[in-house]
Design a protein around this motif. Structure first.
Motif, PDB file in Angstrom:
ATOM      1  N   PRO A  13      17.375  -7.132   6.144  1.00 31.08           N
ATOM      2  CA  PRO A  13      15.867  -6.697   5.863  1.00 31.08           C
ATOM      3  C   PRO A  13      15.254  -7.824   6.787  1.00 31.08           C
ATOM      4  CG  PRO A  13      16.536  -7.547   3.827  1.00 31.08           C
ATOM      5  CD  PRO A  13      17.625  -7.784   4.804  1.00 31.08           C
ATOM      6  N   SER A  73      11.664 -10.385   6.782  1.00 29.34           N
ATOM      7  CA  SER A  73      10.783 -11.029   5.727  1.00 29.34           C
ATOM      8  C   SER A  73       9.746  -9.879   5.021  1.00 29.34           C
ATOM      9  CB  SER A  73      10.231 -12.286   6.120  1.00 29.34           C
ATOM     10  OG  SER A  73       9.381 -12.210   7.226  1.00 29.34           O
ATOM     11  N   ARG A  97       8.243  -5.393  -2.135  1.00 30.09           N
ATOM     12  CA  ARG A  97       7.708  -5.826  -3.314  1.00 30.09           C
ATOM     13  C   ARG A  97       6.460  -5.191  -3.803  1.00 30.09           C
ATOM     14  NH1 ARG A  97      10.345 -12.052  -3.462  1.00 30.09           N
ATOM     15  NH2 ARG A  97      12.461 -11.118  -3.438  1.00 30.09           N
ATOM     16  N   ARG A 124      30.116  -4.296  -2.445  1.00 31.78           N
ATOM     17  CA  ARG A 124      28.820  -5.232  -2.919  1.00 31.78           C
ATOM     18  C   ARG A 124      27.648  -4.861  -1.853  1.00 31.78           C
ATOM     19  NH1 ARG A 124      31.828 -10.497  -1.778  1.00 31.78           N
ATOM     20  NH2 ARG A 124      33.563  -9.149  -2.332  1.00 31.78           N
ATOM     21  N   PHE A 125      26.553  -5.400  -2.523  1.00 33.13           N
ATOM     22  CA  PHE A 125      25.350  -5.204  -1.846  1.00 33.13           C
ATOM     23  C   PHE A 125      24.334  -6.562  -2.384  1.00 33.13           C
ATOM     24  CE2 PHE A 125      25.289  -2.224  -5.375  1.00 33.13           C
ATOM     25  CZ  PHE A 125      24.225  -2.458  -5.857  1.00 33.13           C
ATOM     26  N   LYS A 126      23.041  -6.668  -1.580  1.00 25.38           N
ATOM     27  CA  LYS A 126      22.116  -7.637  -2.071  1.00 25.38           C
ATOM     28  C   LYS A 126      20.593  -6.732  -2.456  1.00 25.38           C
ATOM     29  CE  LYS A 126      24.049 -11.398   0.672  1.00 25.38           C
ATOM     30  NZ  LYS A 126      23.686 -12.685   1.356  1.00 25.38           N
ATOM     31  N   ILE A 127      20.091  -7.089  -3.533  1.00 27.81           N
ATOM     32  CA  ILE A 127      18.733  -6.622  -3.735  1.00 27.81           C
ATOM     33  C   ILE A 127      18.017  -7.567  -3.530  1.00 27.81           C
ATOM     34  CG2 ILE A 127      17.800  -5.050  -5.705  1.00 27.81           C
ATOM     35  CD1 ILE A 127      20.466  -5.422  -7.149  1.00 27.81           C
ATOM     36  N   TYR A 128      16.713  -7.216  -2.676  1.00 25.79           N
ATOM     37  CA  TYR A 128      15.679  -7.922  -2.391  1.00 25.79           C
ATOM     38  C   TYR A 128      14.613  -7.807  -3.129  1.00 25.79           C
ATOM     39  CZ  TYR A 128      18.764  -9.434   1.520  1.00 25.79           C
ATOM     40  OH  TYR A 128      19.907  -9.870   2.201  1.00 25.79           O
ATOM     41  N   LYS A 139      13.015 -17.677   5.670  1.00 23.48           N
ATOM     42  CA  LYS A 139      12.185 -17.815   4.533  1.00 23.48           C
ATOM     43  C   LYS A 139      13.037 -17.504   3.232  1.00 23.48           C
ATOM     44  CE  LYS A 139       8.167 -15.611   2.300  1.00 23.48           C
ATOM     45  NZ  LYS A 139       7.256 -14.774   2.524  1.00 23.48           N
ATOM     46  N   PHE A 141      14.074 -16.027  -0.201  1.00 21.35           N
ATOM     47  CA  PHE A 141      13.644 -14.950  -0.941  1.00 21.35           C
ATOM     48  C   PHE A 141      14.846 -14.857  -2.329  1.00 21.35           C
ATOM     49  CE2 PHE A 141      11.700 -13.174   2.458  1.00 21.35           C
ATOM     50  CZ  PHE A 141      10.589 -12.668   2.162  1.00 21.35           C
ATOM     51  N   ASP A 142      14.185 -14.805  -3.492  1.00 22.63           N
ATOM     52  CA  ASP A 142      14.900 -14.610  -4.744  1.00 22.63           C
ATOM     53  C   ASP A 142      15.615 -13.172  -4.488  1.00 22.63           C
ATOM     54  OD1 ASP A 142      14.275 -17.043  -6.010  1.00 22.63           O
ATOM     55  OD2 ASP A 142      12.329 -16.106  -6.495  1.00 22.63           O
ATOM     56  N   ILE A 143      17.200 -13.397  -4.804  1.00 27.00           N
ATOM     57  CA  ILE A 143      17.595 -11.962  -4.667  1.00 27.00           C
ATOM     58  C   ILE A 143      18.602 -11.923  -5.924  1.00 27.00           C
ATOM     59  CG2 ILE A 143      17.446 -11.830  -2.269  1.00 27.00           C
ATOM     60  CD1 ILE A 143      20.709 -12.179  -2.331  1.00 27.00           C
ATOM     61  N   THR A 144      19.174 -10.574  -6.167  1.00 27.24           N
ATOM     62  CA  THR A 144      20.333 -10.374  -6.852  1.00 27.24           C
ATOM     63  C   THR A 144      21.338  -9.874  -6.066  1.00 27.24           C
ATOM     64  OG1 THR A 144      18.496  -9.858  -8.633  1.00 27.24           O
ATOM     65  CG2 THR A 144      20.933  -9.158  -9.025  1.00 27.24           C
ATOM     66  N   SER A 145      22.358 -10.084  -6.320  1.00 27.82           N
ATOM     67  CA  SER A 145      23.774  -9.714  -5.449  1.00 27.82           C
ATOM     68  C   SER A 145      24.436  -9.020  -6.473  1.00 27.82           C
ATOM     69  CB  SER A 145      24.473 -10.852  -4.919  1.00 27.82           C
ATOM     70  OG  SER A 145      23.758 -11.538  -3.781  1.00 27.82           O
ATOM     71  N   TYR A 146      25.039  -7.866  -6.028  1.00 30.11           N
ATOM     72  CA  TYR A 146      26.071  -6.969  -6.882  1.00 30.11           C
ATOM     73  C   TYR A 146      27.386  -7.189  -6.160  1.00 30.11           C
ATOM     74  CZ  TYR A 146      28.858  -3.469  -8.535  1.00 30.11           C
ATOM     75  OH  TYR A 146      29.995  -2.645  -9.433  1.00 30.11           O
ATOM     76  N   PHE A 199      26.770  -9.013 -11.321  1.00 28.12           N
ATOM     77  CA  PHE A 199      25.306  -9.325 -10.796  1.00 28.12           C
ATOM     78  C   PHE A 199      25.305 -11.007 -10.818  1.00 28.12           C
ATOM     79  CE2 PHE A 199      24.729  -5.185 -12.089  1.00 28.12           C
ATOM     80  CZ  PHE A 199      24.007  -4.582 -11.059  1.00 28.12           C
ATOM     81  N   SER A 207      18.125 -15.977  -0.937  1.00 27.03           N
ATOM     82  CA  SER A 207      18.705 -15.694   0.321  1.00 27.03           C
ATOM     83  C   SER A 207      17.771 -16.134   1.241  1.00 27.03           C
ATOM     84  CB  SER A 207      19.079 -14.260   0.277  1.00 27.03           C
ATOM     85  OG  SER A 207      19.429 -13.671   1.498  1.00 27.03           O
ATOM     86  N   VAL A 249      15.875 -15.133   4.797  1.00 23.77           N
ATOM     87  CA  VAL A 249      15.677 -13.871   5.640  1.00 23.77           C
ATOM     88  C   VAL A 249      14.917 -14.192   6.787  1.00 23.77           C
ATOM     89  CG1 VAL A 249      14.672 -11.672   5.462  1.00 23.77           C
ATOM     90  CG2 VAL A 249      15.732 -12.498   3.571  1.00 23.77           C
ATOM     91  N   ILE A 250      15.216 -13.626   7.888  1.00 25.94           N
ATOM     92  CA  ILE A 250      14.689 -13.968   9.294  1.00 25.94           C
ATOM     93  C   ILE A 250      13.147 -13.360   9.107  1.00 25.94           C
ATOM     94  CG2 ILE A 250      15.279 -11.711  10.192  1.00 25.94           C
ATOM     95  CD1 ILE A 250      15.222 -14.919  12.193  1.00 25.94           C
ATOM     96  N   SER A 265      20.226 -17.313   8.787  1.00 26.97           N
ATOM     97  CA  SER A 265      19.749 -16.158   7.906  1.00 26.97           C
ATOM     98  C   SER A 265      20.305 -14.745   8.092  1.00 26.97           C
ATOM     99  CB  SER A 265      18.193 -15.762   8.435  1.00 26.97           C
ATOM    100  OG  SER A 265      18.173 -15.555   9.784  1.00 26.97           O
TER     101      SER A 265
END
Lengths: 257, 257
Positions: free
Chosen positions: A220, A222, A229, A243-247, B6, B8-13, B18, B23, B25-26, B146
């Motif tokens: 994604p 920025s 959000r 796997r995946f990342k949740i932004y 920049k 960003f707080d993320i959650t990875s699965y 988790f 992370s 990000v561009i 990024s």
């Protein structure tokens, strides 16, 4: 049915030397859209599902809100022109924003015009997210034949309801919006899975379709995270195999064991 | 220097569960271009090298032919607006074509406006093609930080002269054109290497830069191959590690042992 890929004579360079063969390449073609008999713009696209593409584009750009506004949508015999007749006059935007992927409306304004209430929160299990991603990849018929093509699918969380392929990632979302408007309605919840990167315009189109979860194979931007959000959309990137990342809005993903 | 990525707080699965992290990000941001005090359009881009981007965009769209037409190019302090003053009046196009990647002029017309004579044929060894591709990947500074970013480079066949990164693959070619106009001139031969797919608009921009060989990590579209064959450009796709595919003018690639 128009051909969507085409064989080209090519020369391959391989460790063992040069080799001649025929390679299938995805078709890119200009398609003109006319609204109420006035030429509006030309889309560069893979020329399939052209009525869905044109109608979905009008919807995603905010020109129409329901299918009832379309009096007639006609794809000309040459497959290079779509005539749309609305049952009302319309002022088409003449100022465009050139986005990182594809031009669109003034995204930063429009994103706030999309009613937040369209987005219905849902909760999905991680395995379901990976299963949907896998299903999208397995369903890519054009990609299997030619490569170089994006695909996107819309799911209600249970099944994939529609899948569209195009050389342009934005076009896949317009084609999906068109199919929803014309035939199946917009599912609730709406889960969008795509092979394309999520820029602000992709996010905007997904929001128009009412997607509460967007799953991408890749990255994604920025701005798309900021919008997701704000809009209450769960944005997932780099969904691969296990796997995946949740932004954004990680609470939409089931985190209990 | 504006920040180009920049956190960003993320959650990875992940297979093991988790995990929370930050992370990179561009950045995608809107940048307005004004010509002779009139707002022209908004580019969505990664906000680096903005004067190169604006000037290269004007060149690639055929609005200017030399740098002497630019009286002043000023990036505003907020980094979101570029004021260009030309030393002549200009009629800016108001009809755009929405391409599969990004909007541009009427590609099918414009491609024939690019003087074929700009393209100077050259011959390159396969190992040099793979070396340049490898060099591009190794030089990606933003990508390393990024992901989610395209990069393109221009070479004279010996060295890489300029490399540009952006969330939009078209923007990388505009930034390169700008740098050529402003500082280094257009090399002969010109060899363009890119991580992005080659659509008709990418081909058109590369032709404006005078590239006789275009090397992509990924796929070309049917229309880009048609144009490359017409223009006398050698179009190479799927350049990876030890192999590539030649879609047009294979005689530009040295085939002797």
């Amino acid at each position: 049915m128009k051909r969507l890929h085409k064989g080209f004579d090519i020369t391959s360079y391989l460790p063992e030397g040069f080799e001649k063969s025929i390679s299938n390449v995805i078709i890119e073609a200009p398609v003109d859209i006319s609204i109420n008999a006035k030429h509006w713009l030309t889309l560069m696209c893979t020329p399939s599902h052209l009525d869905e593409l044109a109608i979905g584009f009008l919807y995603n750009e905010g020109i129409i809100k329901t299918i009832d506004e379309i009096r007639l949508a006609e794809v000309c015999h040459n497959g290079r022109n779509i005539d749309i007749w609305l049952n009302h006059n319309v002022d088409l935007p003449d100022m465009w924003q050139r986005t990182s992927g594809c031009m669109g409306g003034a995204t930063s304004v429009k994103i706030k015009d999309v009613a937040k209430s369209k987005i219905i929160a849902t909760i999905l299990h991680p395995k379901k997210i990976l299963w949907l991603t896998d299903l999208l990849l397995k369903s890519q018929s054009l990609y299997a034949m030619s490569g170089g093509v994006h695909s996107s699918a819309l799911s209600d969380g249970e099944n994939i309801l529609v899948i569209m392929e195009d050389i342009g990632r934005h076009n896949t979302l317009d084609k999906i919006a068109g199919r929803c408007l014309m035939e199946i309605g917009f599912p609730t919840p709406g889960i969008l899975i795509t092979t394309g990167r999520i820029s602000s315009e992709m996010l905007q189109k997904a929001a128009h379709i009412g997607a509460s979860i967007i799953i991408s194979r890749t990255a994604p931007s920025s701005l798309s995270i900021d919008y997701a959000r704000y809009m209450g959309i769960c944005l997932i990137g780099y969904a691969r195999k296990d796997r995946f990342k949740i932004y954004s809005h990680a609470e939409y993903v089931e985190q209990s064991k």
